[in-house]
Design a protein around this motif. Structure first.
Motif, PDB file in Angstrom:
ATOM      1  N   TYR A   9     -31.008   1.962 -22.913  1.00 52.75           N
ATOM      2  CA  TYR A   9     -31.721   3.459 -22.729  1.00 52.75           C
ATOM      3  C   TYR A   9     -33.001   3.503 -23.352  1.00 52.75           C
ATOM      4  CZ  TYR A   9     -27.263   4.797 -20.829  1.00 52.75           C
ATOM      5  OH  TYR A   9     -26.113   4.788 -20.417  1.00 52.75           O
ATOM      6  N   TYR A  12     -35.943   3.807 -21.132  1.00 57.55           N
ATOM      7  CA  TYR A  12     -35.738   4.713 -19.798  1.00 57.55           C
ATOM      8  C   TYR A  12     -36.944   5.721 -20.198  1.00 57.55           C
ATOM      9  CZ  TYR A  12     -31.307   3.291 -17.926  1.00 57.55           C
ATOM     10  OH  TYR A  12     -30.322   2.813 -17.177  1.00 57.55           O
ATOM     11  N   SER A  13     -37.445   5.933 -19.106  1.00 54.81           N
ATOM     12  CA  SER A  13     -38.414   7.185 -19.102  1.00 54.81           C
ATOM     13  C   SER A  13     -37.658   8.514 -19.390  1.00 54.81           C
ATOM     14  CB  SER A  13     -39.559   7.101 -18.151  1.00 54.81           C
ATOM     15  OG  SER A  13     -38.620   7.751 -16.813  1.00 54.81           O
ATOM     16  N   ASP A  16     -35.908   9.134 -16.005  1.00 50.33           N
ATOM     17  CA  ASP A  16     -35.066   8.150 -15.924  1.00 50.33           C
ATOM     18  C   ASP A  16     -33.520   8.883 -16.735  1.00 50.33           C
ATOM     19  OD1 ASP A  16     -36.285   6.546 -14.249  1.00 50.33           O
ATOM     20  OD2 ASP A  16     -36.918   5.348 -15.759  1.00 50.33           O
ATOM     21  N   ALA A  20     -29.942  10.206 -15.155  1.00 48.40           N
ATOM     22  CA  ALA A  20     -28.757   9.715 -15.703  1.00 48.40           C
ATOM     23  C   ALA A  20     -27.809  10.704 -16.200  1.00 48.40           C
ATOM     24  CB  ALA A  20     -29.001   8.512 -16.573  1.00 48.40           C
ATOM     25  N   SER A  28     -27.370   8.190 -22.022  1.00 46.20           N
ATOM     26  CA  SER A  28     -28.616   8.967 -21.679  1.00 46.20           C
ATOM     27  C   SER A  28     -28.722  10.129 -22.507  1.00 46.20           C
ATOM     28  CB  SER A  28     -28.996   9.321 -20.224  1.00 46.20           C
ATOM     29  OG  SER A  28     -27.951  10.365 -19.872  1.00 46.20           O
TER      30      SER A  28
END
Length: 198
Positions: A9, A12-13, A16, A20, A28
């Motif tokens: 994670y 992840y942006s 994103d 999630a 997330s």
């Protein structure tokens, strides 16, 4: 207590992570918490100078984010989190101002038995002013104010009780505090000035 998010994670942006989160992905959420919690706490602490209050406001913000994960329409996560926290800080400060007026009323009331006639009159006048001010609130705003500030229900709890969205409940709370400050401003200034010169 949140479990740490897994390493995947971290890459992840925010977009994103939000996607999630909408699918109930706890990892997330944990990553969002780790990514923003300290900065949000720092802001709240700088404004309020109370570790406990800052922690409560930040926890409430994340609890709300999780509880409304499927319905949130967040475009910019960082902007949303900091704006939501500022809103909570402002509401907290407004609530403290109303509470301070009420505490003054209680202090005057507690000493009424030992006070002179002027003090007793001040207590009666303030009591009358407070009751009259609350009665002036529109019915729904008055109901929500009483649930929030007098009975200490959370915004989410009030939302369920009165069948309104949390945003609408927050609007009514803000409206009630604004109206009460307006109704009581002149009266409280006179009472406070008189109180300090007793």
């Amino acid at each position: 207590m949140l479990s740490p998010s897994s390493g995947k994670y971290a890459s992840y942006s925010d977009v994103d992570l939000l996607a999630a989160l909408r699918t109930d992905d706890q990892g997330s959420f944990a990553e969002i918490y780790q990514r923003y919690c300290y900065r949000l706490f720092t802001l709240a602490y700088q404004k309020l100078k109370s570790r406990e209050t800052a922690e409560e406001l930040v926890q409430d913000l994340f609890e709300n984010l999780w509880n409304r994960r499927a319905s949130h329409d967040i475009q910019q996560l960082e902007q949303y989190l900091f704006s939501a926290l500022r809103y909570r800080i402002i509401n907290y400060i407004k609530a403290q101002q109303v509470r301070a007026g009420y505490e003054l009323y209680c202090r005057l009331g507690a000493s009424e038995a030992d006070s002179n006639t002027e003090d007793a009159l001040a207590v009666n006048e303030l009591s009358t002013a407070l009751l009259a001010s609350v009665r002036k609130l529109p019915a729904k705003t008055r109901e929500i104010f009483q649930l929030s500030r007098l009975e200490q229900y959370s915004v989410a709890e009030i939302s369920g009780r009165v069948n309104l969205s949390e945003k609408t409940v927050e609007y009514h709370i803000t409206k009630s505090l604004k109206l009460l400050r307006s109704y009581l401003r002149d009266f409280l200034m006179l009472v406070v000035a008189g109180f300090w010169y007793l």
